[in-house]
Write a protein that holds these residues in place. Structure first.
Motif, PDB file in Angstrom:
ATOM      1  N   ASN A 109       0.830  -1.207   0.000  1.00  0.00           N
ATOM      2  CA  ASN A 109       0.000   0.000   0.000  1.00  0.00           C
ATOM      3  C   ASN A 109       0.860   1.251   0.000  1.00  0.00           C
ATOM      4  N   THR A 110       1.948   1.237   0.742  1.00  0.00           N
ATOM      5  CA  THR A 110       2.839   2.393   0.790  1.00  0.00           C
ATOM      6  C   THR A 110       3.490   2.626  -0.570  1.00  0.00           C
ATOM      7  N   ALA A 111       3.946   1.577  -1.212  1.00  0.00           N
ATOM      8  CA  ALA A 111       4.548   1.725  -2.547  1.00  0.00           C
ATOM      9  C   ALA A 111       3.520   2.230  -3.552  1.00  0.00           C
ATOM     10  N   CYS A 112       2.285   1.760  -3.449  1.00  0.00           N
ATOM     11  CA  CYS A 112       1.217   2.218  -4.339  1.00  0.00           C
ATOM     12  C   CYS A 112       0.920   3.699  -4.112  1.00  0.00           C
ATOM     13  N   MET A 113       0.866   4.113  -2.855  1.00  0.00           N
ATOM     14  CA  MET A 113       0.593   5.524  -2.568  1.00  0.00           C
ATOM     15  C   MET A 113       1.719   6.420  -3.066  1.00  0.00           C
ATOM     16  N   ILE A 114       2.956   5.995  -2.913  1.00  0.00           N
ATOM     17  CA  ILE A 114       4.082   6.786  -3.414  1.00  0.00           C
ATOM     18  C   ILE A 114       3.993   6.913  -4.930  1.00  0.00           C
ATOM     19  N   TYR A 115       3.643   5.836  -5.606  1.00  0.00           N
ATOM     20  CA  TYR A 115       3.505   5.874  -7.061  1.00  0.00           C
ATOM     21  C   TYR A 115       2.386   6.837  -7.474  1.00  0.00           C
ATOM     22  N   LEU A 116       1.240   6.751  -6.811  1.00  0.00           N
ATOM     23  CA  LEU A 116       0.124   7.631  -7.153  1.00  0.00           C
ATOM     24  C   LEU A 116       0.441   9.092  -6.863  1.00  0.00           C
ATOM     25  N   GLN A 130       2.705  10.356  -9.576  1.00  0.00           N
ATOM     26  CA  GLN A 130       1.943  10.650 -10.788  1.00  0.00           C
ATOM     27  C   GLN A 130       1.190  11.970 -10.662  1.00  0.00           C
ATOM     28  N   ALA A 131       0.613  12.232  -9.505  1.00  0.00           N
ATOM     29  CA  ALA A 131      -0.106  13.494  -9.293  1.00  0.00           C
ATOM     30  C   ALA A 131       0.850  14.680  -9.332  1.00  0.00           C
ATOM     31  N   ILE A 132       2.039  14.512  -8.762  1.00  0.00           N
ATOM     32  CA  ILE A 132       3.038  15.591  -8.796  1.00  0.00           C
ATOM     33  C   ILE A 132       3.461  15.876 -10.233  1.00  0.00           C
ATOM     34  N   ARG A 133       3.723  14.827 -11.014  1.00  0.00           N
ATOM     35  CA  ARG A 133       4.109  15.023 -12.420  1.00  0.00           C
ATOM     36  C   ARG A 133       3.006  15.716 -13.211  1.00  0.00           C
ATOM     37  N   GLN A 134       1.777  15.311 -12.953  1.00  0.00           N
ATOM     38  CA  GLN A 134       0.658  15.929 -13.665  1.00  0.00           C
ATOM     39  C   GLN A 134       0.524  17.398 -13.285  1.00  0.00           C
ATOM     40  N   ARG A 135       0.645  17.711 -12.006  1.00  0.00           N
ATOM     41  CA  ARG A 135       0.563  19.113 -11.572  1.00  0.00           C
ATOM     42  C   ARG A 135       1.700  19.941 -12.143  1.00  0.00           C
ATOM     43  N   GLU A 136       2.899  19.392 -12.134  1.00  0.00           N
ATOM     44  CA  GLU A 136       4.041  20.133 -12.671  1.00  0.00           C
ATOM     45  C   GLU A 136       3.892  20.359 -14.166  1.00  0.00           C
ATOM     46  N   SER A 137       3.368  19.388 -14.885  1.00  0.00           N
ATOM     47  CA  SER A 137       3.191  19.571 -16.333  1.00  0.00           C
ATOM     48  C   SER A 137       2.102  20.600 -16.619  1.00  0.00           C
TER      49      SER A 137
END
Length: 98
Positions: free
Chosen positions: A76-83, A86-93
């Protein structure tokens, strides 16, 4: 959610992921403890007594549960870090496009 909050969440989950390492150590040392203190356990729990079955059963169940729980939390922790990544990359883009 602001980008700074996403960074804080990622730092929290990264810290939690670093703290997940004691349960496999527990699972590997409990049988060793039974081997080292086997004579003392034999004194308190004679072979004709069924208490040793209860002690061994409880230890096996607790080790199995703790390993299952450990790997579930780790996943669950690895999944949350991945998500969060992805949200950080989307916001930065989207911020770069503006």
């Amino acid at each position: 959610m602001p980008l700074q909050d996403l960074y804080l969440l990622r730092a929290r989950y990264t810290r939690e992921q670093g703290l997940l390492g004691n349960v496999p150590l527990l699972a590997s040392t409990v049988p060793l403890i039974f081997m080292v203190f086997g004579n003392h356990l034999a004194y308190f729990l004679p072979s004709h007594n069924s208490w040793w079955l209860l002690v061994m059963g409880i230890s096996v169940v607790s080790i199995a549960w703790s390993l299952t729980h450990h790997f579930r939390v780790k996943g669950n922790t690895a999944c949350m870090i991945y998500l969060i990544d992805q949200a950080i990359r989307q916001r930065e883009s989207t911020d770069r496009r503006r």
